[in-house]
Scaffold this motif. Structure first.
Motif, PDB file in Angstrom:
ATOM      1  N   ALA A 172       7.526 -11.444  -9.168  1.00 20.07           N
ATOM      2  CA  ALA A 172       6.912 -10.445 -10.050  1.00 20.07           C
ATOM      3  C   ALA A 172       5.494 -10.855 -10.415  1.00 20.07           C
ATOM      4  CB  ALA A 172       7.758 -10.273 -11.315  1.00 20.07           C
ATOM      5  N   ALA A 173       5.293 -12.143 -10.698  1.00 17.10           N
ATOM      6  CA  ALA A 173       3.947 -12.613 -11.044  1.00 17.10           C
ATOM      7  C   ALA A 173       2.995 -12.450  -9.867  1.00 17.10           C
ATOM      8  CB  ALA A 173       4.009 -14.075 -11.492  1.00 17.10           C
ATOM      9  N   LEU A 174       3.487 -12.719  -8.661  1.00 13.71           N
ATOM     10  CA  LEU A 174       2.649 -12.587  -7.470  1.00 13.71           C
ATOM     11  C   LEU A 174       2.281 -11.133  -7.190  1.00 13.71           C
ATOM     12  CD1 LEU A 174       4.469 -15.084  -5.088  1.00 13.71           C
ATOM     13  CD2 LEU A 174       2.145 -15.326  -5.937  1.00 13.71           C
ATOM     14  N   LEU A 175       3.201 -10.216  -7.513  1.00 17.67           N
ATOM     15  CA  LEU A 175       3.008  -8.808  -7.168  1.00 17.67           C
ATOM     16  C   LEU A 175       2.449  -7.982  -8.321  1.00 17.67           C
ATOM     17  CD1 LEU A 175       6.322  -8.210  -5.166  1.00 17.67           C
ATOM     18  CD2 LEU A 175       4.054  -8.706  -4.253  1.00 17.67           C
ATOM     19  N   GLY A 176       2.253  -8.608  -9.474  1.00 21.42           N
ATOM     20  CA  GLY A 176       1.692  -7.882 -10.609  1.00 21.42           C
ATOM     21  C   GLY A 176       2.655  -6.895 -11.228  1.00 21.42           C
ATOM     22  N   THR A 177       3.933  -7.281 -11.361  1.00 26.01           N
ATOM     23  CA  THR A 177       4.931  -6.385 -11.935  1.00 26.01           C
ATOM     24  C   THR A 177       5.908  -7.202 -12.780  1.00 26.01           C
ATOM     25  OG1 THR A 177       6.545  -4.659 -11.395  1.00 26.01           O
ATOM     26  CG2 THR A 177       6.399  -6.503  -9.865  1.00 26.01           C
ATOM     27  N   VAL A 178       7.106  -6.678 -13.001  1.00 28.01           N
ATOM     28  CA  VAL A 178       8.099  -7.360 -13.828  1.00 28.01           C
ATOM     29  C   VAL A 178       9.313  -7.702 -12.962  1.00 28.01           C
ATOM     30  CG1 VAL A 178       7.352  -6.254 -15.958  1.00 28.01           C
ATOM     31  CG2 VAL A 178       9.106  -5.151 -14.550  1.00 28.01           C
ATOM     32  N   PRO A 179      10.097  -8.729 -13.340  1.00 24.45           N
ATOM     33  CA  PRO A 179      11.249  -9.143 -12.523  1.00 24.45           C
ATOM     34  C   PRO A 179      12.249  -8.035 -12.258  1.00 24.45           C
ATOM     35  CG  PRO A 179      10.741 -10.823 -14.160  1.00 24.45           C
ATOM     36  CD  PRO A 179       9.872  -9.642 -14.483  1.00 24.45           C
ATOM     37  N   GLU A 180      12.479  -7.147 -13.232  1.00 28.20           N
ATOM     38  CA  GLU A 180      13.443  -6.064 -13.040  1.00 28.20           C
ATOM     39  C   GLU A 180      13.021  -5.146 -11.892  1.00 28.20           C
ATOM     40  OE1 GLU A 180      13.753  -7.817 -16.973  1.00 28.20           O
ATOM     41  OE2 GLU A 180      12.053  -6.921 -15.888  1.00 28.20           O
ATOM     42  N   LEU A 235      -6.445  -6.985  -5.047  1.00 26.52           N
ATOM     43  CA  LEU A 235      -6.823  -6.142  -6.175  1.00 26.52           C
ATOM     44  C   LEU A 235      -6.604  -4.676  -5.851  1.00 26.52           C
ATOM     45  CD1 LEU A 235      -8.088  -5.843  -8.986  1.00 26.52           C
ATOM     46  CD2 LEU A 235     -10.338  -5.859  -7.890  1.00 26.52           C
ATOM     47  N   ASP A 236      -6.952  -4.286  -4.628  1.00 24.35           N
ATOM     48  CA  ASP A 236      -6.743  -2.904  -4.201  1.00 24.35           C
ATOM     49  C   ASP A 236      -5.255  -2.553  -4.240  1.00 24.35           C
ATOM     50  OD1 ASP A 236      -7.643  -0.379  -2.610  1.00 24.35           O
ATOM     51  OD2 ASP A 236      -6.028  -1.245  -1.394  1.00 24.35           O
ATOM     52  N   ARG A 237      -4.404  -3.480  -3.752  1.00 23.53           N
ATOM     53  CA  ARG A 237      -2.970  -3.210  -3.740  1.00 23.53           C
ATOM     54  C   ARG A 237      -2.411  -3.100  -5.155  1.00 23.53           C
ATOM     55  NH1 ARG A 237      -1.151  -1.367   0.926  1.00 23.53           N
ATOM     56  NH2 ARG A 237       0.930  -2.166   0.518  1.00 23.53           N
ATOM     57  N   LEU A 238      -2.887  -3.961  -6.049  1.00 19.40           N
ATOM     58  CA  LEU A 238      -2.382  -3.941  -7.419  1.00 19.40           C
ATOM     59  C   LEU A 238      -2.742  -2.647  -8.129  1.00 19.40           C
ATOM     60  CD1 LEU A 238      -3.115  -7.615  -8.568  1.00 19.40           C
ATOM     61  CD2 LEU A 238      -0.876  -6.589  -8.128  1.00 19.40           C
ATOM     62  N   VAL A 239      -3.918  -2.128  -7.839  1.00 19.19           N
ATOM     63  CA  VAL A 239      -4.402  -0.943  -8.549  1.00 19.19           C
ATOM     64  C   VAL A 239      -3.832   0.344  -7.953  1.00 19.19           C
ATOM     65  CG1 VAL A 239      -6.468   0.417  -9.093  1.00 19.19           C
ATOM     66  CG2 VAL A 239      -6.516  -2.079  -9.322  1.00 19.19           C
ATOM     67  N   PHE A 240      -3.742   0.405  -6.613  1.00 22.78           N
ATOM     68  CA  PHE A 240      -3.488   1.689  -5.976  1.00 22.78           C
ATOM     69  C   PHE A 240      -2.118   1.830  -5.301  1.00 22.78           C
ATOM     70  CE2 PHE A 240      -8.184   1.301  -5.852  1.00 22.78           C
ATOM     71  CZ  PHE A 240      -8.486   2.394  -6.652  1.00 22.78           C
ATOM     72  N   HIS A 241      -1.325   0.774  -5.211  1.00 21.37           N
ATOM     73  CA  HIS A 241      -0.090   0.870  -4.449  1.00 21.37           C
ATOM     74  C   HIS A 241       1.132   0.547  -5.308  1.00 21.37           C
ATOM     75  CE1 HIS A 241      -1.919   1.386  -0.416  1.00 21.37           C
ATOM     76  NE2 HIS A 241      -2.934   0.795  -1.001  1.00 21.37           N
ATOM     77  N   GLU A 242       2.254   1.149  -4.935  1.00 19.63           N
ATOM     78  CA  GLU A 242       3.498   0.976  -5.665  1.00 19.63           C
ATOM     79  C   GLU A 242       4.104  -0.404  -5.398  1.00 19.63           C
ATOM     80  OE1 GLU A 242       4.693   3.027  -7.839  1.00 19.63           O
ATOM     81  OE2 GLU A 242       3.186   4.578  -7.512  1.00 19.63           O
ATOM     82  N   VAL A 243       5.050  -0.779  -6.264  1.00 19.95           N
ATOM     83  CA  VAL A 243       5.688  -2.089  -6.149  1.00 19.95           C
ATOM     84  C   VAL A 243       6.367  -2.246  -4.791  1.00 19.95           C
ATOM     85  CG1 VAL A 243       7.505  -3.584  -7.064  1.00 19.95           C
ATOM     86  CG2 VAL A 243       6.004  -2.336  -8.634  1.00 19.95           C
ATOM     87  N   ALA A 244       7.056  -1.211  -4.305  1.00 20.62           N
ATOM     88  CA  ALA A 244       7.758  -1.305  -3.026  1.00 20.62           C
ATOM     89  C   ALA A 244       6.799  -1.639  -1.893  1.00 20.62           C
ATOM     90  CB  ALA A 244       8.491   0.003  -2.723  1.00 20.62           C
ATOM     91  N   ALA A 245       5.623  -1.003  -1.893  1.00 24.59           N
ATOM     92  CA  ALA A 245       4.637  -1.264  -0.845  1.00 24.59           C
ATOM     93  C   ALA A 245       4.112  -2.696  -0.938  1.00 24.59           C
ATOM     94  CB  ALA A 245       3.479  -0.271  -0.950  1.00 24.59           C
ATOM     95  N   ARG A 246       3.854  -3.159  -2.154  1.00 21.51           N
ATOM     96  CA  ARG A 246       3.358  -4.528  -2.327  1.00 21.51           C
ATOM     97  C   ARG A 246       4.414  -5.542  -1.916  1.00 21.51           C
ATOM     98  NH1 ARG A 246       1.536  -2.440  -7.448  1.00 21.51           N
ATOM     99  NH2 ARG A 246       2.727  -3.964  -8.663  1.00 21.51           N
TER     100      ARG A 246
END
Length: 226
Positions: free
Chosen positions: A182-190, A146-157
């Motif tokens: 993307a689903a695992l990292l809380g972002t989009v495939p692109e 949760l901390d990573r999803l809220v506070f860190h960029e996609v590259a870091a995750r």
């Protein structure tokens, strides 16, 4: 029932049973059996009764839910070698699997029947303590996520995810599809595709047919901690 050194080795390496002694491992092995699951085959569906606790011996199991329309998968997590699949479901008040699971590649699983596992918990206090430690670590991992999803960029995750897979499976590990990532990292495939490309161009990872090699984990760790 399968009861072999292979089974005990799988149990001993599972984080769920970390630190258990020979008596507990032998008791678990005595009730466990091995099950093959070909790529694309379903392990269980959401709502199915919980009949066993599964430990991945080989391969990768995807745990996911469908959207309300039943058209899109939402990947919750991927479980690789020695990790438990839906362990918490065994202890739900209404023991039904809360999500679906299928094999991302040809897999081998260790199945421990639910009733037998619960009987062992009552007679082996060390097993109960190991389970409590596992659930505490799992909660800590969820808070960290949760901390990573809220506070860190996609590259870091993404970098942290890749390093975690490297630690668990070694070089040349298989990468899930970009939508699954993307689903695992809380972002989009692109965004996943773009960041994987950036890491590749920077020489931080090598890619070949969805397999990944990390030649400089320390450099990738810097990305993960940014």
């Amino acid at each position: 029932m399968t009861h072999s050194p292979q089974v005990q080795e799988i149990l001993a390496q599972s984080p769920l049973f970390q630190g258990l002694g020979a008596p507990e491992l032998e008791a678990l092995a005595a009730v466990a059996s091995l099950r093959s699951l070909p790529k694309g085959e379903t392990l269980f569906l959401e709502g199915d009764p919980v009949h066993a606790l599964f430990i991945v011996a080989r391969g990768v199991i995807k745990v996911y839910k469908m959207d309300p329309q039943g058209r899109r998968q939402i990947v919750l997590h991927l479980e690789g070698p020695y990790h438990a699949v839906a362990a918490v479901a065994v202890f739900l008040e209404k023991p039904h699997y809360p999500a679906c699971a299928e094999a991302l590649e040809d897999s081998l699983l260790l199945a421990i029947p639910t009733e037998a596992f619960q009987r062992l918990l009552e007679t082996h206090p060390a097993l109960s303590r190991a389970l409590i430690r596992f659930l505490a670590r799992r909660q800590g991992q969820l808070v960290h996520l949760l901390d990573r999803l809220v506070f860190h960029e996609v590259a870091a995750r993404l970098a942290e995810y890749l390093l975690g897979r490297l630690e668990a499976e070694g070089q040349g590990f298989s990468l899930p599809t970009n939508p699954e990532l993307a689903a695992l990292l809380g972002t989009v495939p692109e965004a996943v595709s773009r960041k994987l490309g950036e890491l590749f161009r920077r020489g931080l990872i090598r890619l070949a047919e969805r397999r990944v090699w990390i030649d400089d984990p320390a450099a990738l760790r810097e990305v993960a901690e940014a």
